[in-house]
Design a protein around this motif. Structure first.
Motif, mmCIF file in Angstrom:
data_model
loop_
_atom_site.group_PDB
_atom_site.id
_atom_site.type_symbol
_atom_site.label_atom_id
_atom_site.label_comp_id
_atom_site.label_asym_id
_atom_site.label_seq_id
_atom_site.Cartn_x
_atom_site.Cartn_y
_atom_site.Cartn_z
ATOM 1 N N LEU A 149 -19.331 -37.962 -41.887
ATOM 2 C CA LEU A 149 -20.780 -37.919 -41.862
ATOM 3 C C LEU A 149 -21.247 -36.589 -41.297
ATOM 4 O O LEU A 149 -20.529 -35.936 -40.537
ATOM 5 C CB LEU A 149 -21.331 -39.050 -40.990
ATOM 6 N N THR A 183 -35.281 -39.268 -47.424
ATOM 7 C CA THR A 183 -34.544 -40.486 -47.103
ATOM 8 C C THR A 183 -34.482 -41.346 -48.364
ATOM 9 O O THR A 183 -35.437 -41.390 -49.146
ATOM 10 C CB THR A 183 -35.205 -41.280 -45.959
ATOM 11 N N ILE A 186 -28.623 -37.643 -54.850
ATOM 12 C CA ILE A 186 -28.054 -36.789 -53.801
ATOM 13 C C ILE A 186 -27.768 -35.398 -54.339
ATOM 14 O O ILE A 186 -28.105 -34.384 -53.713
ATOM 15 C CB ILE A 186 -26.767 -37.428 -53.238
ATOM 16 N N ILE A 235 -30.961 -38.159 -45.870
ATOM 17 C CA ILE A 235 -30.518 -39.242 -45.002
ATOM 18 C C ILE A 235 -30.484 -40.518 -45.832
ATOM 19 O O ILE A 235 -31.510 -40.935 -46.388
ATOM 20 C CB ILE A 235 -31.440 -39.433 -43.785
ATOM 21 N N LEU A 236 -29.307 -41.112 -45.956
ATOM 22 C CA LEU A 236 -29.147 -42.355 -46.691
ATOM 23 C C LEU A 236 -29.320 -43.526 -45.732
ATOM 24 O O LEU A 236 -28.886 -43.463 -44.581
ATOM 25 C CB LEU A 236 -27.761 -42.425 -47.340
ATOM 26 N N ARG A 287 -22.415 -46.070 -47.052
ATOM 27 C CA ARG A 287 -21.659 -45.355 -46.011
ATOM 28 C C ARG A 287 -20.652 -44.399 -46.641
ATOM 29 O O ARG A 287 -20.467 -43.262 -46.183
ATOM 30 C CB ARG A 287 -20.944 -46.361 -45.106
ATOM 31 N N ALA A 290 -22.398 -41.324 -47.959
ATOM 32 C CA ALA A 290 -22.775 -40.413 -46.873
ATOM 33 C C ALA A 290 -21.584 -39.579 -46.430
ATOM 34 O O ALA A 290 -21.718 -38.383 -46.135
ATOM 35 C CB ALA A 290 -23.355 -41.200 -45.698
ATOM 36 N N ARG A 291 -20.400 -40.211 -46.375
ATOM 37 C CA ARG A 291 -19.191 -39.451 -46.020
ATOM 38 C C ARG A 291 -18.820 -38.478 -47.132
ATOM 39 O O ARG A 291 -18.474 -37.316 -46.868
ATOM 40 C CB ARG A 291 -18.041 -40.421 -45.748
ATOM 41 N N VAL A 313 -23.689 -36.115 -45.602
ATOM 42 C CA VAL A 313 -25.124 -36.138 -45.336
ATOM 43 C C VAL A 313 -25.421 -37.122 -44.210
ATOM 44 O O VAL A 313 -24.527 -37.754 -43.653
ATOM 45 C CB VAL A 313 -25.914 -36.516 -46.608
ATOM 46 N N LEU A 330 -26.817 -40.492 -42.256
ATOM 47 C CA LEU A 330 -26.742 -41.929 -42.496
ATOM 48 C C LEU A 330 -27.488 -42.673 -41.401
ATOM 49 O O LEU A 330 -27.243 -42.451 -40.213
ATOM 50 C CB LEU A 330 -25.286 -42.405 -42.521
#
Length: 242
Positions: A29, A127, A150, A161-162, A188, A191-192, A196, A198
């Motif tokens: 992240l 977001t 994204i 931001i997710l 998740r 995001a990894r 970005v 999370l």
């Protein structure tokens, strides 16, 4: 001219990269203390050197402010609470928190209008919150739509931001195979993958329940949080703006 922010290098999934990061399985992240550092730096600049900063909250009925449908309480929803919290923190900033969320929409709909409705505002931060409704289209289709949004944002130099979904009281939150948990885990993972931000809303609500709270007390209806629930999301979002 408004300065566009340089985004992360997606290829560096195996390391923290220039911004540092938290390891959670494959990839990392973004680091809360560094990811939005350039944005918060701009928020501290006073007139006449400052410029307007736009944050866009994209998604479905939850960021749109739906409580007990059809009741919409925009000023009790997390985009407005985020705006208020940021203005308390950054008193010199001229900022807009723009809501492009549509009730009932899933991420495929959000992806189709992402450039026209979101990027047109030239935001510094976006977001994305679609996990609740994406259960209707499944993991494969939703992942493709999230990746499209994204990647479009990153090409435009926008920070992202997710958000994992807020609860649905009909979901079996203790069951990892429940579609809501599966959507959350996929978010998740994204995001990894893209390094970005999370906000793990679902985990926050689960922690609330584990500490003795009742999910029903933070919900306006079965699938929409009330103000207390939105405050939990806003609090987590504000952690990204040190």
């Amino acid at each position: 001219m408004k300065r566009m922010l340089i985004v992360l290098c997606v290829a560096l999934l195996g390391c923290a990269g220039a911004f540092g990061g938290e390891r959670l399985g494959a990839g990392v992240l973004a680091d809360k203390g560094a990811y939005l550092a350039e944005v918060t730096k701009e928020m501290k600049i006073a007139w006449p050197s400052n410029h307007t900063i736009n944050i866009v909250c994209h998604g479905h009925s939850v960021p749109a402010g739906y409580f007990k449908t059809p009741d919409v309480r925009s000023f009790d929803a997390y985009p407005h609470l985020l705006h208020a919290g940021l203005k308390e923190r950054f008193t010199n900033a001229v900022m807009n928190v723009i809501v492009t969320a549509i009730g009932g929409e899933n991420s495929e709909g959000g992806a189709r209008r992402f450039e026209a409705d979101v990027l047109t505002h030239r935001p510094e931060v976006v977001t994305i919150d679609y996990g609740l409704n994406d259960r209707s289209i499944g993991l494969e289709r939703s992942r493709k739509a999230w990746e499209m949004m994204i990647e479009q944002a990153q090409r435009a130099g926008v920070r992202i931001i997710l958000l994992t979904p807020t609860p649905d009281m009909k979901a079996h939150l203790e069951d990892t195979a429940d579609p809501l948990n599966q959507q959350a885990e996929q978010i998740r993972s994204l995001a990894r993958q893209y390094h970005v931000g999370l906000v793990d809303s679902l985990a926050a609500f689960k922690d609330f329940a584990k500490s003795g709270g009742k999910i029903a007390d933070v919900m306006a209806q079965g699938n929409h949080p009330n103000r207390r629930g939105h405050e939990m999301v806003a609090k987590a979002l504000l952690e990204w703006f040190p």
